[in-house]
Design a protein around this motif. Structure first.
Motif, PDB file in Angstrom:
ATOM      1  N   THR A 128       0.837  -1.211   0.000  1.00 34.52           N
ATOM      2  CA  THR A 128       0.000   0.000   0.000  1.00 34.52           C
ATOM      3  C   THR A 128       0.871   1.261   0.000  1.00 34.52           C
ATOM      4  O   THR A 128       0.596   2.228  -0.712  1.00 34.52           O
ATOM      5  N   ARG A 129       1.929   1.225   0.798  1.00 35.82           N
ATOM      6  CA  ARG A 129       2.840   2.381   0.857  1.00 35.82           C
ATOM      7  C   ARG A 129       3.456   2.640  -0.524  1.00 35.82           C
ATOM      8  O   ARG A 129       3.490   3.780  -0.997  1.00 35.82           O
ATOM      9  N   VAL A 130       3.936   1.600  -1.158  1.00 38.79           N
ATOM     10  CA  VAL A 130       4.546   1.756  -2.484  1.00 38.79           C
ATOM     11  C   VAL A 130       3.512   2.245  -3.486  1.00 38.79           C
ATOM     12  O   VAL A 130       3.773   3.170  -4.275  1.00 38.79           O
ATOM     13  N   PHE A 131       2.322   1.650  -3.417  1.00 36.15           N
ATOM     14  CA  PHE A 131       1.271   2.033  -4.366  1.00 36.15           C
ATOM     15  C   PHE A 131       0.908   3.512  -4.208  1.00 36.15           C
ATOM     16  O   PHE A 131       0.802   4.249  -5.195  1.00 36.15           O
ATOM     17  N   LEU A 132       0.722   3.954  -2.956  1.00 32.72           N
ATOM     18  CA  LEU A 132       0.328   5.349  -2.733  1.00 32.72           C
ATOM     19  C   LEU A 132       1.449   6.319  -3.084  1.00 32.72           C
ATOM     20  O   LEU A 132       1.191   7.453  -3.490  1.00 32.72           O
ATOM     21  N   ASN A 133       2.685   5.882  -2.901  1.00 36.16           N
ATOM     22  CA  ASN A 133       3.806   6.750  -3.314  1.00 36.16           C
ATOM     23  C   ASN A 133       3.728   7.047  -4.812  1.00 36.16           C
ATOM     24  O   ASN A 133       4.033   8.153  -5.256  1.00 36.16           O
ATOM     25  N   LYS A 134       3.330   6.036  -5.561  1.00 37.31           N
ATOM     26  CA  LYS A 134       3.278   6.202  -7.016  1.00 37.31           C
ATOM     27  C   LYS A 134       1.932   6.725  -7.497  1.00 37.31           C
ATOM     28  O   LYS A 134       1.836   7.288  -8.591  1.00 37.31           O
ATOM     29  N   ASN A 135       0.898   6.491  -6.687  1.00 34.14           N
ATOM     30  CA  ASN A 135      -0.463   6.876  -7.106  1.00 34.14           C
ATOM     31  C   ASN A 135      -1.154   7.619  -5.972  1.00 34.14           C
ATOM     32  O   ASN A 135      -2.098   7.112  -5.357  1.00 34.14           O
ATOM     33  N   PRO A 136      -0.696   8.813  -5.660  1.00 35.00           N
ATOM     34  CA  PRO A 136      -1.218   9.517  -4.484  1.00 35.00           C
ATOM     35  C   PRO A 136      -2.682   9.923  -4.601  1.00 35.00           C
ATOM     36  O   PRO A 136      -3.296  10.273  -3.601  1.00 35.00           O
ATOM     37  N   LYS A 137      -3.226   9.887  -5.791  1.00 33.79           N
ATOM     38  CA  LYS A 137      -4.644  10.262  -5.941  1.00 33.79           C
ATOM     39  C   LYS A 137      -5.441   9.120  -6.602  1.00 33.79           C
ATOM     40  O   LYS A 137      -6.334   9.363  -7.419  1.00 33.79           O
ATOM     41  N   ALA A 138      -5.122   7.924  -6.214  1.00 33.33           N
ATOM     42  CA  ALA A 138      -5.738   6.758  -6.863  1.00 33.33           C
ATOM     43  C   ALA A 138      -7.220   6.634  -6.551  1.00 33.33           C
ATOM     44  O   ALA A 138      -7.680   7.035  -5.471  1.00 33.33           O
ATOM     45  N   SER A 139      -7.945   6.064  -7.491  1.00 35.34           N
ATOM     46  CA  SER A 139      -9.371   5.776  -7.292  1.00 35.34           C
ATOM     47  C   SER A 139      -9.504   4.405  -6.629  1.00 35.34           C
ATOM     48  O   SER A 139      -8.527   3.649  -6.532  1.00 35.34           O
ATOM     49  N   LEU A 140     -10.719   4.073  -6.222  1.00 38.98           N
ATOM     50  CA  LEU A 140     -10.954   2.767  -5.607  1.00 38.98           C
ATOM     51  C   LEU A 140     -10.605   1.638  -6.580  1.00 38.98           C
ATOM     52  O   LEU A 140      -9.971   0.648  -6.196  1.00 38.98           O
ATOM     53  N   ALA A 141     -11.010   1.811  -7.831  1.00 33.32           N
ATOM     54  CA  ALA A 141     -10.713   0.775  -8.830  1.00 33.32           C
ATOM     55  C   ALA A 141      -9.204   0.620  -9.006  1.00 33.32           C
ATOM     56  O   ALA A 141      -8.687  -0.508  -9.120  1.00 33.32           O
ATOM     57  N   GLU A 142      -8.501   1.730  -9.026  1.00 34.25           N
ATOM     58  CA  GLU A 142      -7.037   1.662  -9.181  1.00 34.25           C
ATOM     59  C   GLU A 142      -6.383   1.025  -7.957  1.00 34.25           C
ATOM     60  O   GLU A 142      -5.412   0.281  -8.073  1.00 34.25           O
ATOM     61  N   ILE A 143      -6.926   1.319  -6.797  1.00 34.42           N
ATOM     62  CA  ILE A 143      -6.386   0.711  -5.566  1.00 34.42           C
ATOM     63  C   ILE A 143      -6.584  -0.795  -5.596  1.00 34.42           C
ATOM     64  O   ILE A 143      -5.668  -1.561  -5.288  1.00 34.42           O
ATOM     65  N   ARG A 144      -7.786  -1.214  -5.947  1.00 38.82           N
ATOM     66  CA  ARG A 144      -8.065  -2.664  -6.004  1.00 38.82           C
ATOM     67  C   ARG A 144      -7.124  -3.360  -6.979  1.00 38.82           C
ATOM     68  O   ARG A 144      -6.603  -4.437  -6.708  1.00 38.82           O
ATOM     69  N   LYS A 145      -6.916  -2.723  -8.109  1.00 44.34           N
ATOM     70  CA  LYS A 145      -6.029  -3.314  -9.110  1.00 44.34           C
ATOM     71  C   LYS A 145      -4.578  -3.272  -8.631  1.00 44.34           C
ATOM     72  O   LYS A 145      -3.832  -4.250  -8.749  1.00 44.34           O
ATOM     73  N   GLY A 146      -4.175  -2.145  -8.066  1.00 45.51           N
ATOM     74  CA  GLY A 146      -2.778  -1.980  -7.642  1.00 45.51           C
ATOM     75  C   GLY A 146      -2.370  -2.901  -6.518  1.00 45.51           C
ATOM     76  O   GLY A 146      -1.207  -3.284  -6.415  1.00 45.51           O
ATOM     77  N   LEU A 147      -3.332  -3.266  -5.656  1.00 43.87           N
ATOM     78  CA  LEU A 147      -3.021  -4.157  -4.538  1.00 43.87           C
ATOM     79  C   LEU A 147      -3.438  -5.599  -4.834  1.00 43.87           C
ATOM     80  O   LEU A 147      -3.460  -6.444  -3.937  1.00 43.87           O
ATOM     81  N   GLY A 148      -3.746  -5.857  -6.076  1.00 45.42           N
ATOM     82  CA  GLY A 148      -4.259  -7.175  -6.463  1.00 45.42           C
ATOM     83  C   GLY A 148      -3.276  -8.309  -6.305  1.00 45.42           C
ATOM     84  O   GLY A 148      -3.664  -9.476  -6.316  1.00 45.42           O
ATOM     85  N   GLY A 149      -1.997  -7.997  -6.138  1.00 55.63           N
ATOM     86  CA  GLY A 149      -0.997  -9.062  -5.997  1.00 55.63           C
ATOM     87  C   GLY A 149      -0.880  -9.590  -4.583  1.00 55.63           C
ATOM     88  O   GLY A 149      -0.130 -10.541  -4.336  1.00 55.63           O
ATOM     89  N   ASN A 150      -1.600  -8.972  -3.663  1.00 55.22           N
ATOM     90  CA  ASN A 150      -1.541  -9.432  -2.268  1.00 55.22           C
ATOM     91  C   ASN A 150      -2.851 -10.124  -1.896  1.00 55.22           C
ATOM     92  O   ASN A 150      -3.925  -9.688  -2.302  1.00 55.22           O
ATOM     93  N   ILE A 151      -2.721 -11.172  -1.122  1.00 50.46           N
ATOM     94  CA  ILE A 151      -3.893 -11.964  -0.756  1.00 50.46           C
ATOM     95  C   ILE A 151      -4.063 -11.967   0.762  1.00 50.46           C
ATOM     96  O   ILE A 151      -3.081 -12.099   1.503  1.00 50.46           O
ATOM     97  N   CYS A 152      -5.310 -11.794   1.188  1.00 54.52           N
ATOM     98  CA  CYS A 152      -5.631 -11.885   2.612  1.00 54.52           C
ATOM     99  C   CYS A 152      -6.609 -13.033   2.804  1.00 54.52           C
ATOM    100  O   CYS A 152      -7.733 -12.983   2.295  1.00 54.52           O
ATOM    101  N   ARG A 153      -6.187 -14.039   3.514  1.00 53.21           N
ATOM    102  CA  ARG A 153      -7.068 -15.192   3.713  1.00 53.21           C
ATOM    103  C   ARG A 153      -8.218 -14.883   4.676  1.00 53.21           C
ATOM    104  O   ARG A 153      -9.227 -15.573   4.708  1.00 53.21           O
ATOM    105  N   CYS A 154      -8.061 -13.852   5.475  1.00 49.52           N
ATOM    106  CA  CYS A 154      -9.143 -13.450   6.387  1.00 49.52           C
ATOM    107  C   CYS A 154     -10.159 -12.557   5.677  1.00 49.52           C
ATOM    108  O   CYS A 154     -11.222 -12.286   6.224  1.00 49.52           O
ATOM    109  N   GLY A 155      -9.811 -12.060   4.522  1.00 48.89           N
ATOM    110  CA  GLY A 155     -10.759 -11.256   3.757  1.00 48.89           C
ATOM    111  C   GLY A 155     -10.924  -9.841   4.267  1.00 48.89           C
ATOM    112  O   GLY A 155     -12.043  -9.334   4.368  1.00 48.89           O
ATOM    113  N   THR A 156      -9.851  -9.178   4.565  1.00 45.83           N
ATOM    114  CA  THR A 156      -9.941  -7.812   5.111  1.00 45.83           C
ATOM    115  C   THR A 156      -9.840  -6.735   4.030  1.00 45.83           C
ATOM    116  O   THR A 156      -9.488  -5.587   4.324  1.00 45.83           O
TER     117      THR A 156
END
Ligand code: FES
Length: 207
Positions: A163-191
Protein backbone atom coordinates in the motif's frame (compact mmCIF):
# COMPACT_ATOMS: atom_id res chain seq x y z
CA UNK A 1 18.10 -55.90 -61.75
CA UNK A 2 16.56 -53.23 -59.67
CA UNK A 3 18.20 -52.92 -56.28
CA UNK A 4 16.22 -52.59 -53.09
CA UNK A 5 16.83 -48.91 -53.09
CA UNK A 6 14.83 -48.53 -56.27
CA UNK A 7 12.17 -50.96 -55.05
CA UNK A 8 11.67 -48.79 -51.97
CA UNK A 9 11.28 -45.69 -54.03
CA UNK A 10 8.15 -44.04 -52.73
CA UNK A 11 7.71 -41.61 -55.54
CA UNK A 12 9.38 -40.01 -58.50
CA UNK A 13 12.86 -38.78 -57.63
CA UNK A 14 12.85 -39.95 -54.01
CA UNK A 15 14.39 -43.31 -53.10
CA UNK A 16 14.93 -45.12 -49.84
CA UNK A 17 18.66 -44.29 -50.20
CA UNK A 18 17.78 -40.60 -50.63
CA UNK A 19 15.68 -40.81 -47.53
CA UNK A 20 18.50 -42.39 -45.48
CA UNK A 21 21.00 -39.83 -46.78
CA UNK A 22 18.60 -37.03 -45.87
CA UNK A 23 18.02 -38.45 -42.42
CA UNK A 24 21.74 -38.71 -41.77
CA UNK A 25 22.25 -35.10 -42.86
CA UNK A 26 19.41 -33.93 -40.66
CA UNK A 27 20.78 -35.85 -37.68
CA UNK A 28 24.22 -34.33 -38.22
CA UNK A 29 22.77 -30.82 -38.48
CA UNK A 30 20.72 -31.37 -35.34
CA UNK A 31 23.78 -32.63 -33.46
CA UNK A 32 25.80 -29.60 -34.57
CA UNK A 33 23.00 -27.23 -33.60
CA UNK A 34 22.61 -28.94 -30.22
CA UNK A 35 26.32 -28.76 -29.62
CA UNK A 36 26.27 -25.06 -30.48
CA UNK A 37 23.36 -24.46 -28.11
CA UNK A 38 25.11 -26.34 -25.32
CA UNK A 39 28.30 -24.35 -25.86
CA UNK A 40 26.34 -21.10 -25.78
CA UNK A 41 24.53 -22.15 -22.61
CA UNK A 42 27.82 -23.18 -21.01
CA UNK A 43 29.34 -19.80 -21.90
CA UNK A 44 26.34 -17.98 -20.41
CA UNK A 45 26.49 -19.99 -17.22
CA UNK A 46 30.23 -19.39 -17.00
CA UNK A 47 29.73 -15.63 -17.30
CA UNK A 48 27.24 -15.59 -14.38
CA UNK A 49 28.68 -18.32 -12.26
CA UNK A 50 28.79 -17.97 -8.52
CA UNK A 51 30.58 -20.28 -6.17
CA UNK A 52 28.13 -22.52 -4.34
CA UNK A 53 29.87 -21.86 -1.05
CA UNK A 54 28.68 -19.20 1.35
CA UNK A 55 30.11 -15.77 0.68
CA UNK A 56 29.85 -12.31 2.18
CA UNK A 57 26.98 -10.21 0.87
CA UNK A 58 26.38 -6.63 1.99
CA UNK A 59 22.77 -5.55 1.99
CA UNK A 60 21.51 -2.06 2.69
CA UNK A 61 18.37 -2.64 4.74
CA UNK A 62 16.34 0.13 6.33
CA UNK A 63 19.22 2.55 5.87
CA UNK A 64 21.99 0.39 7.31
CA UNK A 65 24.55 -1.88 5.70
CA UNK A 66 24.52 -5.47 6.91
CA UNK A 67 27.12 -7.99 5.83
CA UNK A 68 25.96 -11.57 6.01
CA UNK A 69 27.53 -14.81 4.88
CA UNK A 70 25.08 -16.66 2.68
CA UNK A 71 25.06 -19.20 -0.11
CA UNK A 72 24.04 -17.82 -3.53
CA UNK A 73 20.84 -19.88 -3.46
CA UNK A 74 19.53 -18.09 -0.36
CA UNK A 75 16.61 -15.71 -0.81
CA UNK A 76 16.38 -12.16 0.46
CA UNK A 77 13.38 -13.24 2.54
CA UNK A 78 15.48 -15.87 4.31
CA UNK A 79 18.23 -13.36 5.09
CA UNK A 80 15.81 -10.73 6.36
CA UNK A 81 14.02 -13.12 8.67
CA UNK A 82 16.80 -15.44 9.77
CA UNK A 83 19.97 -13.34 9.67
CA UNK A 84 18.66 -9.84 10.34
CA UNK A 85 15.69 -10.80 12.52
CA UNK A 86 13.34 -8.63 10.47
CA UNK A 87 10.33 -10.89 10.68
CA UNK A 88 7.68 -8.51 9.37
CA UNK A 89 7.85 -10.05 5.92
CA UNK A 90 6.31 -13.52 5.98
CA UNK A 91 6.86 -16.74 4.14
CA UNK A 92 3.54 -18.26 3.21
CA UNK A 93 4.50 -20.29 0.17
CA UNK A 94 7.76 -20.66 -1.68
CA UNK A 95 6.37 -19.12 -4.86
CA UNK A 96 5.55 -15.80 -3.18
CA UNK A 97 2.06 -16.06 -4.66
CA UNK A 98 0.40 -14.14 -1.82
CA UNK A 99 2.55 -11.05 -1.37
CA UNK A 100 3.10 -11.59 2.36
CA UNK A 101 6.83 -11.21 1.71
CA UNK A 102 6.53 -7.80 0.04
CA UNK A 103 9.39 -5.39 0.69
CA UNK A 104 10.46 -2.21 -1.03
CA UNK A 105 13.58 -2.25 -3.18
CA UNK A 106 14.67 1.01 -4.78
CA UNK A 107 11.13 2.28 -4.40
CA UNK A 108 9.40 -0.74 -5.95
CA UNK A 109 7.33 -3.43 -4.30
CA UNK A 110 9.30 -6.68 -4.54
CA UNK A 111 8.61 -10.19 -3.30
CA UNK A 112 11.56 -10.99 -1.06
CA UNK A 113 11.00 -14.72 -1.38
CA UNK A 114 11.54 -14.57 -5.12
CA UNK A 115 14.82 -12.61 -4.98
CA UNK A 116 18.21 -14.04 -4.19
CA UNK A 117 20.04 -12.09 -1.53
CA UNK A 118 23.11 -11.71 -3.77
CA UNK A 119 20.94 -9.96 -6.37
CA UNK A 120 20.13 -7.24 -3.87
CA UNK A 121 23.62 -5.94 -3.19
CA UNK A 122 23.86 -2.22 -3.91
CA UNK A 123 20.09 -1.70 -3.66
CA UNK A 124 18.10 0.11 -1.01
CA UNK A 125 15.86 -2.37 0.75
CA UNK A 126 13.09 -1.22 3.04
CA UNK A 127 10.98 -3.60 5.10
CA UNK A 128 7.78 -2.91 7.00
CA UNK A 129 9.93 -2.23 10.07
CA UNK A 130 11.17 0.94 8.36
CA UNK A 131 7.65 2.39 8.53
CA UNK A 132 7.91 2.88 12.27
CA UNK A 133 10.26 5.13 14.19
CA UNK A 134 9.75 4.94 17.94
CA UNK A 135 6.13 5.80 18.61
CA UNK A 136 5.72 7.35 15.17
CA UNK A 137 4.25 5.11 12.50
CA UNK A 138 3.57 5.61 8.81
CA UNK A 139 0.04 6.78 8.09
CA UNK A 140 -0.61 3.51 6.24
CA UNK A 141 -0.11 1.62 9.50
CA UNK A 142 -2.36 3.95 11.47
CA UNK A 143 -4.86 3.78 8.61
CA UNK A 144 -4.95 -0.01 8.82
CA UNK A 145 -5.67 0.27 12.53
CA UNK A 146 -8.34 2.90 12.00
CA UNK A 147 -10.13 0.85 9.36
CA UNK A 148 -9.71 -2.44 11.17
CA UNK A 149 -7.85 -3.79 8.13
CA UNK A 150 -6.50 -6.95 9.72
CA UNK A 151 -7.68 -10.04 11.53
CA UNK A 152 -4.94 -12.62 12.06
CA UNK A 153 -2.49 -10.02 10.75
CA UNK A 154 -0.33 -12.47 8.85
CA UNK A 155 -0.75 -10.75 5.49
CA UNK A 156 -0.74 -7.29 7.01
CA UNK A 157 2.97 -6.33 6.80
CA UNK A 158 3.09 -7.26 3.11
CA UNK A 159 -0.13 -5.34 2.49
CA UNK A 160 1.18 -2.31 4.38
CA UNK A 161 4.37 -2.20 2.28
CA UNK A 162 2.43 -2.78 -0.95
CA UNK A 163 0.00 0.00 0.00
CA UNK A 164 2.84 2.38 0.86
CA UNK A 165 4.55 1.76 -2.48
CA UNK A 166 1.27 2.03 -4.37
CA UNK A 167 0.33 5.35 -2.73
CA UNK A 168 3.81 6.75 -3.31
CA UNK A 169 3.28 6.20 -7.02
CA UNK A 170 -0.46 6.88 -7.11
CA UNK A 171 -1.22 9.52 -4.48
CA UNK A 172 -4.64 10.26 -5.94
CA UNK A 173 -5.74 6.76 -6.86
CA UNK A 174 -9.37 5.78 -7.29
CA UNK A 175 -10.95 2.77 -5.61
CA UNK A 176 -10.71 0.77 -8.83
CA UNK A 177 -7.04 1.66 -9.18
CA UNK A 178 -6.39 0.71 -5.57
CA UNK A 179 -8.06 -2.66 -6.00
CA UNK A 180 -6.03 -3.31 -9.11
CA UNK A 181 -2.78 -1.98 -7.64
CA UNK A 182 -3.02 -4.16 -4.54
CA UNK A 183 -4.26 -7.17 -6.46
CA UNK A 184 -1.00 -9.06 -6.00
CA UNK A 185 -1.54 -9.43 -2.27
CA UNK A 186 -3.89 -11.96 -0.76
CA UNK A 187 -5.63 -11.89 2.61
CA UNK A 188 -7.07 -15.19 3.71
CA UNK A 189 -9.14 -13.45 6.39
CA UNK A 190 -10.76 -11.26 3.76
CA UNK A 191 -9.94 -7.81 5.11
CA UNK A 192 -9.94 -6.18 1.69
CA UNK A 193 -12.72 -3.75 2.59
CA UNK A 194 -10.71 -2.18 5.42
CA UNK A 195 -7.49 -2.16 3.39
CA UNK A 196 -9.05 -0.46 0.38
CA UNK A 197 -10.88 2.04 2.60
CA UNK A 198 -7.58 2.91 4.27
CA UNK A 199 -5.83 3.38 0.94
CA UNK A 200 -8.75 5.36 -0.47
CA UNK A 201 -8.80 7.72 2.49
CA UNK A 202 -5.05 8.30 2.23
CA UNK A 203 -5.32 8.82 -1.51
CA UNK A 204 -7.78 11.60 -0.82
CA UNK A 205 -5.47 13.34 1.58
CA UNK A 206 -6.09 11.33 4.76
CA UNK A 207 -7.43 12.55 8.06
FE1 FES B 1 -5.35 -12.81 8.21
FE2 FES B 1 -4.93 -11.20 6.17
S1 FES B 1 -5.54 -10.65 8.20
S2 FES B 1 -4.50 -13.30 6.27
Amino acid sequence: MRDRDDQDRSGPGFSRRDFLRGSAAAATATAMATQGTEETAAANVKANVFAAAAQNVTLNVNGKDHTVKVEPRVTLLHVLRNDLNLTGCKEVDERSADGADTVMIDGKAVLAGSRLAIECEGKKILTVESLRSGEKVDEVISGFVKHDAMQCGFCTPGFVVATRVFLNKNPKASLAEIRKGLGGNICRCGTYQGITQCALELAKGGK
